[in-house]
Design a protein around this motif. Structure first.
Motif, PDB file in Angstrom:
ATOM      1  N   LYS A  71      -6.702  12.096  12.291  1.00  0.00           N
ATOM      2  CA  LYS A  71      -7.908  11.444  12.816  1.00  0.00           C
ATOM      3  C   LYS A  71      -7.768   9.924  12.766  1.00  0.00           C
ATOM      4  O   LYS A  71      -8.071   9.229  13.739  1.00  0.00           O
ATOM      5  CB  LYS A  71      -9.134  11.895  12.013  1.00  0.00           C
ATOM      6  N   TYR A  72      -7.286   9.406  11.643  1.00  0.00           N
ATOM      7  CA  TYR A  72      -7.133   7.959  11.511  1.00  0.00           C
ATOM      8  C   TYR A  72      -6.019   7.423  12.409  1.00  0.00           C
ATOM      9  O   TYR A  72      -6.122   6.319  12.939  1.00  0.00           O
ATOM     10  CB  TYR A  72      -6.900   7.578  10.050  1.00  0.00           C
ATOM     11  N   ILE A  73      -4.966   8.197  12.601  1.00  0.00           N
ATOM     12  CA  ILE A  73      -3.894   7.793  13.525  1.00  0.00           C
ATOM     13  C   ILE A  73      -4.457   7.675  14.940  1.00  0.00           C
ATOM     14  O   ILE A  73      -4.162   6.713  15.656  1.00  0.00           O
ATOM     15  CB  ILE A  73      -2.715   8.784  13.455  1.00  0.00           C
ATOM     16  N   LYS A  74      -5.273   8.620  15.349  1.00  0.00           N
ATOM     17  CA  LYS A  74      -5.887   8.562  16.690  1.00  0.00           C
ATOM     18  C   LYS A  74      -6.820   7.361  16.808  1.00  0.00           C
ATOM     19  O   LYS A  74      -6.892   6.717  17.857  1.00  0.00           O
ATOM     20  CB  LYS A  74      -6.627   9.861  17.021  1.00  0.00           C
ATOM     21  N   GLN A  75      -7.554   7.045  15.732  1.00  0.00           N
ATOM     22  CA  GLN A  75      -8.422   5.860  15.748  1.00  0.00           C
ATOM     23  C   GLN A  75      -7.589   4.589  15.923  1.00  0.00           C
ATOM     24  O   GLN A  75      -7.951   3.704  16.703  1.00  0.00           O
ATOM     25  CB  GLN A  75      -9.252   5.780  14.465  1.00  0.00           C
ATOM     26  N   ALA A  76      -6.464   4.500  15.201  1.00  0.00           N
ATOM     27  CA  ALA A  76      -5.599   3.327  15.316  1.00  0.00           C
ATOM     28  C   ALA A  76      -4.965   3.257  16.701  1.00  0.00           C
ATOM     29  O   ALA A  76      -4.853   2.177  17.285  1.00  0.00           O
ATOM     30  CB  ALA A  76      -4.519   3.359  14.240  1.00  0.00           C
ATOM     31  N   GLU A  77      -4.589   4.414  17.238  1.00  0.00           N
ATOM     32  CA  GLU A  77      -4.000   4.479  18.581  1.00  0.00           C
ATOM     33  C   GLU A  77      -4.951   3.894  19.621  1.00  0.00           C
ATOM     34  O   GLU A  77      -4.538   3.135  20.496  1.00  0.00           O
ATOM     35  CB  GLU A  77      -3.689   5.949  18.898  1.00  0.00           C
ATOM     36  N   LYS A  78      -6.218   4.207  19.494  1.00  0.00           N
ATOM     37  CA  LYS A  78      -7.215   3.748  20.473  1.00  0.00           C
ATOM     38  C   LYS A  78      -7.804   2.393  20.123  1.00  0.00           C
ATOM     39  O   LYS A  78      -8.284   1.676  20.996  1.00  0.00           O
ATOM     40  CB  LYS A  78      -8.358   4.767  20.614  1.00  0.00           C
ATOM     41  N   GLY A  79      -7.762   2.004  18.824  1.00  0.00           N
ATOM     42  CA  GLY A  79      -8.444   0.794  18.389  1.00  0.00           C
ATOM     43  C   GLY A  79      -7.589  -0.452  18.303  1.00  0.00           C
ATOM     44  O   GLY A  79      -8.118  -1.553  18.188  1.00  0.00           O
ATOM     45  N   CYS A  80      -6.289  -0.295  18.356  1.00  0.00           N
ATOM     46  CA  CYS A  80      -5.396  -1.448  18.306  1.00  0.00           C
ATOM     47  C   CYS A  80      -5.637  -2.330  19.533  1.00  0.00           C
ATOM     48  O   CYS A  80      -5.793  -1.832  20.646  1.00  0.00           O
ATOM     49  CB  CYS A  80      -3.956  -0.932  18.270  1.00  0.00           C
TER      50      CYS A  80
ATOM     51  N   GLU B  96       1.772   4.384  -0.021  1.00  0.00           N
ATOM     52  CA  GLU B  96       2.789   3.419  -0.409  1.00  0.00           C
ATOM     53  C   GLU B  96       3.418   2.746   0.816  1.00  0.00           C
ATOM     54  O   GLU B  96       3.775   1.587   0.771  1.00  0.00           O
ATOM     55  CB  GLU B  96       3.909   4.087  -1.228  1.00  0.00           C
ATOM     56  N   ASN B  97       3.574   3.508   1.888  1.00  0.00           N
ATOM     57  CA  ASN B  97       4.299   2.973   3.033  1.00  0.00           C
ATOM     58  C   ASN B  97       3.895   3.696   4.321  1.00  0.00           C
ATOM     59  O   ASN B  97       3.696   4.909   4.323  1.00  0.00           O
ATOM     60  CB  ASN B  97       5.814   3.146   2.803  1.00  0.00           C
ATOM     61  N   ILE B  98       3.778   2.918   5.378  1.00  0.00           N
ATOM     62  CA  ILE B  98       3.607   3.464   6.727  1.00  0.00           C
ATOM     63  C   ILE B  98       4.837   3.050   7.518  1.00  0.00           C
ATOM     64  O   ILE B  98       5.160   1.859   7.582  1.00  0.00           O
ATOM     65  CB  ILE B  98       2.352   2.893   7.424  1.00  0.00           C
TER      66      ILE B  98
ATOM     67  N   THR C 204       3.703  -1.784  18.365  1.00  0.00           N
ATOM     68  CA  THR C 204       4.037  -1.170  17.075  1.00  0.00           C
ATOM     69  C   THR C 204       3.398  -1.928  15.920  1.00  0.00           C
ATOM     70  O   THR C 204       2.777  -1.326  15.039  1.00  0.00           O
ATOM     71  CB  THR C 204       5.570  -1.113  16.893  1.00  0.00           C
ATOM     72  N   SER C 205       3.540  -3.253  15.912  1.00  0.00           N
ATOM     73  CA  SER C 205       2.966  -4.022  14.807  1.00  0.00           C
ATOM     74  C   SER C 205       1.442  -3.941  14.804  1.00  0.00           C
ATOM     75  O   SER C 205       0.822  -3.827  13.742  1.00  0.00           O
ATOM     76  CB  SER C 205       3.439  -5.476  14.847  1.00  0.00           C
ATOM     77  N   CYS C 206       0.830  -3.958  15.983  1.00  0.00           N
ATOM     78  CA  CYS C 206      -0.625  -3.840  16.076  1.00  0.00           C
ATOM     79  C   CYS C 206      -1.088  -2.478  15.548  1.00  0.00           C
ATOM     80  O   CYS C 206      -2.052  -2.385  14.794  1.00  0.00           O
ATOM     81  CB  CYS C 206      -1.049  -4.039  17.531  1.00  0.00           C
ATOM     82  N   PHE C 207      -0.377  -1.424  15.935  1.00  0.00           N
ATOM     83  CA  PHE C 207      -0.727  -0.083  15.486  1.00  0.00           C
ATOM     84  C   PHE C 207      -0.648   0.025  13.967  1.00  0.00           C
ATOM     85  O   PHE C 207      -1.564   0.524  13.310  1.00  0.00           O
ATOM     86  CB  PHE C 207       0.172   0.971  16.150  1.00  0.00           C
ATOM     87  N   ILE C 208       0.467  -0.460  13.373  1.00  0.00           N
ATOM     88  CA  ILE C 208       0.647  -0.370  11.915  1.00  0.00           C
ATOM     89  C   ILE C 208      -0.470  -1.114  11.186  1.00  0.00           C
ATOM     90  O   ILE C 208      -1.052  -0.612  10.225  1.00  0.00           O
ATOM     91  CB  ILE C 208       2.018  -0.951  11.490  1.00  0.00           C
ATOM     92  N   ILE C 209      -0.769  -2.324  11.637  1.00  0.00           N
ATOM     93  CA  ILE C 209      -1.796  -3.133  10.969  1.00  0.00           C
ATOM     94  C   ILE C 209      -3.169  -2.487  11.130  1.00  0.00           C
ATOM     95  O   ILE C 209      -3.964  -2.441  10.181  1.00  0.00           O
ATOM     96  CB  ILE C 209      -1.764  -4.576  11.506  1.00  0.00           C
ATOM     97  N   THR C 210      -3.461  -1.945  12.308  1.00  0.00           N
ATOM     98  CA  THR C 210      -4.744  -1.280  12.542  1.00  0.00           C
ATOM     99  C   THR C 210      -4.876  -0.040  11.671  1.00  0.00           C
ATOM    100  O   THR C 210      -5.924   0.189  11.054  1.00  0.00           O
ATOM    101  CB  THR C 210      -4.904  -0.926  14.035  1.00  0.00           C
ATOM    102  N   LEU C 211      -3.809   0.770  11.590  1.00  0.00           N
ATOM    103  CA  LEU C 211      -3.853   1.968  10.747  1.00  0.00           C
ATOM    104  C   LEU C 211      -4.022   1.588   9.282  1.00  0.00           C
ATOM    105  O   LEU C 211      -4.810   2.215   8.563  1.00  0.00           O
ATOM    106  CB  LEU C 211      -2.589   2.815  10.941  1.00  0.00           C
ATOM    107  N   SER C 212      -3.345   0.554   8.840  1.00  0.00           N
ATOM    108  CA  SER C 212      -3.500   0.086   7.465  1.00  0.00           C
ATOM    109  C   SER C 212      -4.943  -0.322   7.180  1.00  0.00           C
ATOM    110  O   SER C 212      -5.497   0.010   6.125  1.00  0.00           O
ATOM    111  CB  SER C 212      -2.563  -1.096   7.215  1.00  0.00           C
ATOM    112  N   ALA C 213      -5.563  -1.021   8.121  1.00  0.00           N
ATOM    113  CA  ALA C 213      -6.973  -1.432   7.955  1.00  0.00           C
ATOM    114  C   ALA C 213      -7.887  -0.211   7.884  1.00  0.00           C
ATOM    115  O   ALA C 213      -8.792  -0.157   7.043  1.00  0.00           O
ATOM    116  CB  ALA C 213      -7.389  -2.347   9.101  1.00  0.00           C
ATOM    117  N   ILE C 214      -7.654   0.764   8.742  1.00  0.00           N
ATOM    118  CA  ILE C 214      -8.472   1.984   8.734  1.00  0.00           C
ATOM    119  C   ILE C 214      -8.318   2.707   7.391  1.00  0.00           C
ATOM    120  O   ILE C 214      -9.300   3.160   6.807  1.00  0.00           O
ATOM    121  CB  ILE C 214      -8.097   2.905   9.919  1.00  0.00           C
TER     122      ILE C 214
END
Length: 142
Positions: free
Chosen positions: A116-125, A75-77, A56-66
């Motif tokens: 699209k960005y959620i899928k990128q974070a899902e695969k890129g974390c 404002e918030n994820i 979960t933490s990896c996903f949130i941080i990766t999505l934030s970076a994307i």
């Protein structure tokens, strides 16, 4: 390539069912034990909690970076995650992690772009990458 090394320290006292230990990693210091529903004390945390928390933490941080790299303002994820484990003769086996994502933004974010960005974070974390081939990790916008 630069290598960054992280450290953890742990100890354990007692049997599997009645034992407990201590885990220190980064700024986390926690009692550890086997979950109650698996026959343990259920005190502190356990590997099952830690792996879904890491994912979960990896996903949130990766999505934030994307989002940052693509200049998406928010404002918030928020992410609620679920992890399914099967119980085998060798102990719990992680089968699947599902992330349910909510994003608060004062801007109108096109759903297809966010998906699209959620899928990128899902695969890129890095946790998803480490689990790849063994555990299905999915994410979806609520």
């Amino acid at each position: 390539m630069q290598i960054q090394t992280f450290h953890a320290e742990g100890n354990w006292q007692g049997t599997l069912a009645t034992g407990k230990g201590m885990l220190n990693v980064g700024s986390l210091a926690s009692i550890i034990s086997v979950p109650q529903d698996l026959g343990g004390l259920g005190k502190g945390t356990n590997p099952e909690d830690l792996i879904v928390g890491a994912s979960t933490s990896c996903f949130i941080i990766t999505l934030s970076a994307i989002f940052q790299f693509n200049k998406i303002e928010y404002e918030n994820i928020s992410v609620n995650s679920e992890a399914d484990f099967s119980i085998t003769s060798m102990g719990p086996k992680l089968k699947e992690i599902r992330h349910f994502v909510s994003i608060q933004s004062s801007h109108d974010l096109p759903r297809e772009t966010v998906d699209k960005y959620i899928k990128q974070a899902e695969k890129g974390c890095m946790i998803s990458i480490a689990l790849s081939g063994n555990v299905e990790v999915t994410a979806q916008l609520n």
